[in-house]
Design a protein around this motif. Sequence first.
Motif, PDB file in Angstrom:
ATOM      1  N   PHE A 114       0.714  -1.081  -0.108  1.00 43.80           N
ATOM      2  CA  PHE A 114       0.056  -0.039   0.120  1.00 43.80           C
ATOM      3  C   PHE A 114       0.783   1.219   0.078  1.00 43.80           C
ATOM      4  CE2 PHE A 114      -2.632  -3.434   2.093  1.00 43.80           C
ATOM      5  CZ  PHE A 114      -3.681  -3.137   1.053  1.00 43.80           C
ATOM      6  N   LEU A 115       1.972   1.248   0.735  1.00 44.01           N
ATOM      7  CA  LEU A 115       2.973   2.264   0.685  1.00 44.01           C
ATOM      8  C   LEU A 115       3.223   2.906  -0.614  1.00 44.01           C
ATOM      9  CD1 LEU A 115       5.458   1.495   3.418  1.00 44.01           C
ATOM     10  CD2 LEU A 115       3.460   3.262   3.535  1.00 44.01           C
ATOM     11  N   LYS A 116       3.485   2.047  -1.608  1.00 37.76           N
ATOM     12  CA  LYS A 116       3.590   2.315  -3.149  1.00 37.76           C
ATOM     13  C   LYS A 116       2.462   3.465  -3.804  1.00 37.76           C
ATOM     14  CE  LYS A 116       1.247  -1.468  -5.407  1.00 37.76           C
ATOM     15  NZ  LYS A 116       1.520  -2.806  -6.295  1.00 37.76           N
ATOM     16  N   TYR A 117       1.612   3.665  -3.211  1.00 40.09           N
ATOM     17  CA  TYR A 117       0.365   4.521  -3.404  1.00 40.09           C
ATOM     18  C   TYR A 117       0.523   5.828  -2.996  1.00 40.09           C
ATOM     19  CZ  TYR A 117      -1.872   0.250  -5.392  1.00 40.09           C
ATOM     20  OH  TYR A 117      -2.179  -0.839  -6.010  1.00 40.09           O
ATOM     21  N   CYS A 193      12.118   6.578  -4.148  1.00 41.17           N
ATOM     22  CA  CYS A 193      11.218   6.579  -5.662  1.00 41.17           C
ATOM     23  C   CYS A 193      10.006   5.511  -5.583  1.00 41.17           C
ATOM     24  CB  CYS A 193      12.063   5.696  -6.356  1.00 41.17           C
ATOM     25  SG  CYS A 193      13.913   6.205  -6.700  1.00 41.17           S
ATOM     26  N   ARG A 194      10.044   4.744  -4.693  1.00 43.06           N
ATOM     27  CA  ARG A 194       8.792   3.850  -4.474  1.00 43.06           C
ATOM     28  C   ARG A 194       7.729   4.404  -3.942  1.00 43.06           C
ATOM     29  NH1 ARG A 194      11.640  -1.516  -2.847  1.00 43.06           N
ATOM     30  NH2 ARG A 194       9.633  -2.422  -2.807  1.00 43.06           N
ATOM     31  N   VAL A 195       7.989   5.169  -2.820  1.00 43.25           N
ATOM     32  CA  VAL A 195       6.928   5.437  -1.779  1.00 43.25           C
ATOM     33  C   VAL A 195       6.641   7.312  -1.830  1.00 43.25           C
ATOM     34  CG1 VAL A 195       6.339   5.996   0.662  1.00 43.25           C
ATOM     35  CG2 VAL A 195       7.519   4.047  -0.210  1.00 43.25           C
ATOM     36  N   LEU A 196       7.624   7.975  -2.269  1.00 40.11           N
ATOM     37  CA  LEU A 196       7.444   9.505  -2.031  1.00 40.11           C
ATOM     38  C   LEU A 196       7.545  10.413  -3.339  1.00 40.11           C
ATOM     39  CD1 LEU A 196       9.109  10.457   1.442  1.00 40.11           C
ATOM     40  CD2 LEU A 196       6.735  10.261   0.879  1.00 40.11           C
ATOM     41  N   CYS A 197       8.242   9.693  -4.519  1.00 34.24           N
ATOM     42  CA  CYS A 197       8.757  10.636  -5.566  1.00 34.24           C
ATOM     43  C   CYS A 197       7.448  10.837  -6.467  1.00 34.24           C
ATOM     44  CB  CYS A 197       9.696   9.922  -6.487  1.00 34.24           C
ATOM     45  SG  CYS A 197      10.352  10.987  -7.689  1.00 34.24           S
ATOM     46  N   PRO A 198       7.095  12.331  -6.676  1.00 36.91           N
ATOM     47  CA  PRO A 198       5.935  12.527  -7.397  1.00 36.91           C
ATOM     48  C   PRO A 198       6.517  12.390  -8.859  1.00 36.91           C
ATOM     49  CG  PRO A 198       6.564  14.176  -6.597  1.00 36.91           C
ATOM     50  CD  PRO A 198       7.626  13.250  -5.836  1.00 36.91           C
TER      51      PRO A 198
END
Length: 264
Positions: A114-117, A193-198
């Motif tokens: 779920f963190l990837k979203y 990259c996987r959690v926070l990068c817009p």
Amino acid sequence: MSRLLIQLGFFLLQNPFLHNFFSGRIYQGELKSFCTPGLNCYSCPAAAFSCPIGAAQMFFSGARHTMSLYVAGFLLSVGVIFGKFICGFVCPFGLLQDLLYRIKTPKIITRLRFLKYVKYAVLAIFVVMLPMFFTNLPWFCAYICPSGTIFAAVPLLGANDFLRDQIGGQFILKAIIAAGVLILSVFILRIFCRVLCPLGAIYGLFNRIAVLRMRCDKKKCTGCKRCNKACHVKIEPAANSPECFRCGNCVKACEEGALSCSRE
């Protein structure tokens, strides 16, 4: 090793003014009118170009003029052609995370379900909505971006006494975020990259349709699943998931040569 050399080459292309790290000055020449495809802070002393996320926030905050169509067209063009290949080969902050992950420690190989979203929420809220509705402030740059903290704020503070006298809660918050990202990057591949990068969120949307994407030659594939085992983000390599940043581990693991990152 070849990917690392390409990453280093792109880092120097985007940050040619390395001497500015010592002078504490920011290059503000004509090249800053153009964006670089990776997450590379405008305020980084060595940077030659602008950051596309910073430019996008300017657009949404009201500084539209000619930047609007340029930023939208730039991100669309890069996304359609390259997808997240940019993340794997061009982005300076991606390079830093890859170097940290090379440190010999036990690794946490997880899908981050779920963190990837979260990065899509960061894109919608901090890059689009907050700049659009609440003051002309680049919210993502001001309160989250660890790339800006590490490559811009820290060297600028180190070289300028007057800036150190103005350190407050905002910098402390960003420093905590940056420190957390750096530490976690040693154990989890590309955690930022996987959690926070817009920016990764934007490019990931184009992964399945990008000209340069993962392709599998079904005639050569034996179904051995070595590619799946080699993937440190736990995705199906040939599916062109929005989470794939083209690291190439799956391609190296395929002994049949069935996988490739190519245009056809």
